[in-house]
Design an enzyme around this catalytic site. Structure first.
Site, PDB file in Angstrom:
ATOM      1  N   LYS A 207       7.275 -20.926  -9.866  1.00  0.00           N
ATOM      2  CA  LYS A 207       8.626 -20.908  -9.298  1.00  0.00           C
ATOM      3  C   LYS A 207       9.151 -19.483  -9.193  1.00  0.00           C
ATOM      4  O   LYS A 207       9.383 -18.817 -10.208  1.00  0.00           O
ATOM      5  CB  LYS A 207       9.606 -21.711 -10.152  1.00  0.00           C
ATOM      6  CG  LYS A 207      10.944 -21.889  -9.398  1.00  0.00           C
ATOM      7  CD  LYS A 207      12.077 -22.350 -10.274  1.00  0.00           C
ATOM      8  CE  LYS A 207      12.826 -21.208 -10.902  1.00  0.00           C
ATOM      9  NZ  LYS A 207      13.556 -20.366  -9.927  1.00  0.00           N
TER      10      LYS A 207
ATOM     11  N   GLU B  79       7.678 -12.732 -21.294  1.00  0.00           N
ATOM     12  CA  GLU B  79       7.913 -11.307 -21.096  1.00  0.00           C
ATOM     13  C   GLU B  79       9.391 -11.170 -20.797  1.00  0.00           C
ATOM     14  O   GLU B  79       9.852 -11.600 -19.744  1.00  0.00           O
ATOM     15  CB  GLU B  79       7.032 -10.788 -19.960  1.00  0.00           C
ATOM     16  CG  GLU B  79       6.769  -9.305 -20.075  1.00  0.00           C
ATOM     17  CD  GLU B  79       7.689  -8.512 -19.187  1.00  0.00           C
ATOM     18  OE1 GLU B  79       8.747  -8.069 -19.701  1.00  0.00           O
ATOM     19  OE2 GLU B  79       7.376  -8.347 -18.007  1.00  0.00           O
TER      20      GLU B  79
ATOM     21  N   CYS C 297      12.308  -4.236 -16.420  1.00  0.00           N
ATOM     22  CA  CYS C 297      12.427  -4.630 -17.826  1.00  0.00           C
ATOM     23  C   CYS C 297      12.061  -3.467 -18.741  1.00  0.00           C
ATOM     24  O   CYS C 297      12.556  -3.365 -19.857  1.00  0.00           O
ATOM     25  CB  CYS C 297      11.552  -5.839 -18.113  1.00  0.00           C
ATOM     26  SG  CYS C 297       9.894  -5.649 -17.486  1.00  0.00           S
TER      27      CYS C 297
ATOM     28  N   GLU D  19      20.700  -4.868 -22.812  1.00  0.00           N
ATOM     29  CA  GLU D  19      20.038  -4.600 -21.532  1.00  0.00           C
ATOM     30  C   GLU D  19      21.064  -4.690 -20.404  1.00  0.00           C
ATOM     31  O   GLU D  19      21.766  -5.685 -20.267  1.00  0.00           O
ATOM     32  CB  GLU D  19      18.929  -5.632 -21.302  1.00  0.00           C
ATOM     33  CG  GLU D  19      18.146  -5.353 -20.041  1.00  0.00           C
ATOM     34  CD  GLU D  19      16.961  -6.307 -19.857  1.00  0.00           C
ATOM     35  OE1 GLU D  19      17.139  -7.527 -19.969  1.00  0.00           O
ATOM     36  OE2 GLU D  19      15.854  -5.809 -19.594  1.00  0.00           O
TER      37      GLU D  19
HETATM   38  P1  NAI Z   1      16.922 -15.527 -15.638  1.00  0.00           P
HETATM   39  O1  NAI Z   1      16.136 -15.387 -16.877  1.00  0.00           O
HETATM   40  O2  NAI Z   1      18.005 -16.535 -15.580  1.00  0.00           O
HETATM   41  O3  NAI Z   1      15.933 -15.850 -14.409  1.00  0.00           O
HETATM   42  C1  NAI Z   1      14.549 -15.663 -14.410  1.00  0.00           C
HETATM   43  C2  NAI Z   1      13.863 -16.905 -13.852  1.00  0.00           C
HETATM   44  O4  NAI Z   1      14.058 -18.008 -14.732  1.00  0.00           O
HETATM   45  C3  NAI Z   1      14.384 -17.362 -12.493  1.00  0.00           C
HETATM   46  O5  NAI Z   1      13.301 -17.862 -11.736  1.00  0.00           O
HETATM   47  C4  NAI Z   1      15.324 -18.508 -12.880  1.00  0.00           C
HETATM   48  O6  NAI Z   1      15.514 -19.446 -11.851  1.00  0.00           O
HETATM   49  C5  NAI Z   1      14.587 -19.127 -14.036  1.00  0.00           C
HETATM   50  N1  NAI Z   1      15.413 -19.898 -14.974  1.00  0.00           N
HETATM   51  C6  NAI Z   1      16.750 -19.788 -15.224  1.00  0.00           C
HETATM   52  N2  NAI Z   1      17.128 -20.668 -16.175  1.00  0.00           N
HETATM   53  C7  NAI Z   1      16.024 -21.346 -16.545  1.00  0.00           C
HETATM   54  C8  NAI Z   1      15.764 -22.370 -17.505  1.00  0.00           C
HETATM   55  N3  NAI Z   1      16.727 -22.868 -18.281  1.00  0.00           N
HETATM   56  N4  NAI Z   1      14.501 -22.824 -17.626  1.00  0.00           N
HETATM   57  C9  NAI Z   1      13.509 -22.321 -16.882  1.00  0.00           C
HETATM   58  N5  NAI Z   1      13.692 -21.361 -15.959  1.00  0.00           N
HETATM   59  C10 NAI Z   1      14.930 -20.866 -15.786  1.00  0.00           C
HETATM   60  O7  NAI Z   1      17.498 -14.094 -15.294  1.00  0.00           O
HETATM   61  P2  NAI Z   1      18.827 -13.741 -14.436  1.00  0.00           P
HETATM   62  O8  NAI Z   1      19.948 -14.639 -14.803  1.00  0.00           O
HETATM   63  O9  NAI Z   1      18.457 -13.693 -13.033  1.00  0.00           O
HETATM   64  O10 NAI Z   1      19.135 -12.278 -14.975  1.00  0.00           O
HETATM   65  C11 NAI Z   1      19.935 -12.110 -16.144  1.00  0.00           C
HETATM   66  C12 NAI Z   1      19.481 -10.931 -16.955  1.00  0.00           C
HETATM   67  O11 NAI Z   1      18.163 -11.126 -17.392  1.00  0.00           O
HETATM   68  C13 NAI Z   1      19.441  -9.619 -16.201  1.00  0.00           C
HETATM   69  O12 NAI Z   1      20.688  -8.998 -16.172  1.00  0.00           O
HETATM   70  C14 NAI Z   1      18.433  -8.846 -16.995  1.00  0.00           C
HETATM   71  O13 NAI Z   1      19.055  -8.246 -18.101  1.00  0.00           O
HETATM   72  C15 NAI Z   1      17.476  -9.907 -17.482  1.00  0.00           C
HETATM   73  N6  NAI Z   1      16.259  -9.989 -16.664  1.00  0.00           N
HETATM   74  C16 NAI Z   1      15.095  -9.485 -17.168  1.00  0.00           C
HETATM   75  C17 NAI Z   1      13.943  -9.499 -16.400  1.00  0.00           C
HETATM   76  C18 NAI Z   1      12.669  -8.952 -16.912  1.00  0.00           C
HETATM   77  O14 NAI Z   1      11.810  -8.587 -16.117  1.00  0.00           O
HETATM   78  N7  NAI Z   1      12.444  -8.901 -18.196  1.00  0.00           N
HETATM   79  C19 NAI Z   1      13.939 -10.028 -15.035  1.00  0.00           C
HETATM   80  C20 NAI Z   1      15.195 -10.589 -14.611  1.00  0.00           C
HETATM   81  C21 NAI Z   1      16.303 -10.540 -15.411  1.00  0.00           C
END
Ligand code: NAI
Ligand code: MG
Length: 502
Positions: free
Chosen positions: A208, A282, A316, A413
């Site tokens: 996804k 990650e 990240c 972050e």
């Molecule tokens: P997120 O963690 O909500 O989204 C990442 C993925 O997880 C997306 O595909 C989303 O649809 C999915 N997702 C969301 N809720 C889920 C759940 N309960 N179960 C399974 N999958 C789920 O990240 P978001 O809200 O876009 O960004 C928020 C913060 O997260 C950012 O400000 C940043 O600090 C951090 N982040 C870190 C990343 C990294 O590479 N380590 C990448 C993106 C965000």
């Protein structure tokens, strides 16, 4: 079939996005150098990719993905519900049992090599769509994301028939069906990181992409279809967090791989606890970049700029904390301020652009919230005076001085172009400060002394430590974190074992 979205008769120039002509602050002006959009093919609507075909969602629902630099809709994308996810998992299970786990590694390799070659052949199209859908500067998508994605498939194709050499004396076996959930900061590259090792080791996949950046994963689905990869080996379902949760909670999944926020990582960890599902996470980071007085300062400043401002800080492992040795603090700060004045913020499709659009309105709000928190906490803010476009989601490169170790901008972050600067006197002091974080994904060290590098790299609690460089990636080196940055490694040999019973 596929229609092109580029409006005829309207040249894709600097003005086509409503983005003003770029100004270079030292009095220089760069003529716009926009990448052409005429060679790309985009549909108005994208379906789910299940069992080798693009199928309408059982949910009947679609959502929009926009271009964050213009706030315009690019396409509609299917929203998978629990029944759609179930259909995708069944396809993956069927492909696993009937085809994929049975065929020899050398056969698996052929398909994966083919996918890698096809990404290379269509690299320009992928780079432009990545920049349109996610906002990153074309220089990044063209030179970093797309070539690394192709490399990743190429690298893991090479392992597919050599797994017994990778783990001598063992009999490595595939796990089954992998559910993979990826974020929006490196949409194609994260898809490659997840899919390539999984299918090279004989697993099948339900992936996804993130809701704001689904398009390059769907373009990858087109390549997968054309490559002749057996139906159901890779399935791509689009949707929001709920779709991700439906994958995580599906009973017939053997492995979950997630990259994204620490918050969601924790939810997934809880959901998977007590099941037989294997898991790799990650998550976030708050990396320290450390400049010693004996470092080549210009090079170090360039590394800091690259580490926090390029890719809008949506990394990240972004070097979001900078520690400068006191004796060179003034000169480093001067150089940093001078350098951020020259960064060009604007149209992601312009080849001159250094910093593109922030991925979403929500993310821009998060970044602005942290900038305000920093000011309220008493840190001193400095922002480039560069112009930013009137429309779309943009943020000027920002730095904070006078930062205390306990400040939220030094602990949490931010995921944007915001740098928190602190000073130090001794090695011990900077090691302690740099390690004082809930995260531990990466770090950077700038010094002329090899001994200092070894001293620091052994004492830093970070998965990756770069010395006199930053953000260097290669498919053969493992990547992953300590503490709240997650666990498990991706890339290299370690990345193989995450998808095998050994
Ligand atoms: P997120 O963690 O909500 O989204 C990442 C993925 O997880 C997306 O595909 C989303 O649809 C999915 N997702 C969301 N809720 C889920 C759940 N309960 N179960 C399974 N999958 C789920 O990240 P978001 O809200 O876009 O960004 C928020 C913060 O997260 C950012 O400000 C940043 O600090 C951090 N982040 C870190 C990343 C990294 O590479 N380590 C990448 C993106 C965000
Ligand atoms: Mg988008």
């Amino acid at each position: 079939m596929a229609e092109t979205k580029t409006k005829k008769g309207k040249k894709s120039g600097a003005k086509s996005n409503g983005v003003p002509k770029l100004k270079f602050n030292t009095g220089w002006e760069y003529a716009p150098a926009p990448e052409s959009k005429t060679h790309i093919k985009l549909n108005d609507r994208y379906e789910l990719f299940i069992n080798g075909k693009f199928v309408k969602p059982l949910s009947g629902k679609y959502f929009e993905t926009i271009n964050p630099a213009t706030e315009e809709k690019i396409a509609e994308v299917a929203e998978a519900n629990v029944a759609d996810v179930d259909k995708a998992v069944k396809a993956a299970r069927n492909a696993y049992e009937k085809v994929w786990k049975k065929i020899p590694g050398s056969e698996r390799a052929k398909y994966i090599f083919r996918i890698s070659r096809m990404i290379q052949e269509r690299a320009r199209e992928f780079a432009v769509i990545e920049s349109m859908d996610g906002g990153k500067a074309i220089r990044e998508s063209r030179d970093v994301d797309v070539p690394l994605a192709a490399n990743h498939f190429f690298y893991y194709a090479g392992w597919a028939d050599k797994l017994e050499y990778a783990f001598p004396g063992r009999v490595p076996r595939s796990l089954g069906v992998a559910g993979q959930i990826i974020p929006w900061n490196f949409p194609l590259l994260m898809a490659a990181w997840k899919i390539a090792p999984a299918i090279a080791t004989g697993n099948t996949v339900v992936l996804k992409p993130a809701e704001t950046t689904p398009l390059t994963a769907l373009k990858l689905a087109e390549i997968i279809q054309e490559s002749g990869l057996p139906d159901g080996v890779v399935n791509i379902v689009t949707g929001f967090g709920q779709t991700g949760a439906d994958i995580v909670n599906h009973a017939d999944i053997d492995k979950i791989a997630f990259t994204g926020s620490t918050e969601v990582g924790k939810i997934i960890q809880k959901a998977v606890a007590g099941t037989n599902k294997k898991i790799t996470l990650e998550l976030g980071g708050k990396a320290a970049n450390i400049i010693f007085e004996d470092a080549p300062l210009d090079q170090a400043v360039e590394g800091v700029i690259n580490g926090i401002y390029f890719n809008q800080g949506h990394v990240c492992c972004a070097g979001s904390r900078l520690f400068v040795q006191e004796s060179v603090y003034n000169i480093v700060l001067r150089k940093l301020k001078d350098r951020i004045e020259t960064l060009i913020v604007g149209d992601p499709l312009d080849k001159n652009t250094d910093i593109g659009a922030i991925n979403s309105k929500t993310q821009l709000e998060t970044i602005n919230k942290y900038i305000n928190i920093g000011k309220k906490e008493g840190a001193e803010m400095y922002q480039s005076s560069c112009p930013i476009p009137g429309r779309g989601f943009f943020c000027r490169p920002t730095l904070f001085t006078n930062v205390a170790q306990s400040n939220r901008i030094a602990q949490e972050e931010i995921f944007g172009p915001v740098l928190a600067i602190q000073t130090f006197r001794t090695d011990e002091e900077v090691i302690e400060k740099a390690n004082n974080t809930p995260y531990g994904l990466s770090a950077g060290v700038w010094t002329d002394k090899g001994s200092k590098i070894f001293n620091l790299t052994t004492k830093m609690r970070a998965g990756v430590v770069w010395a006199n460089t930053y953000n260097k990636f290669d498919p053969s080196s493992p990547f992953g974190g300590y503490k709240e940055s997650g666990y498990g490694r991706e890339g290299g040999l370690h990345g193989l074992s995450a998808y095998l019973k050994i």
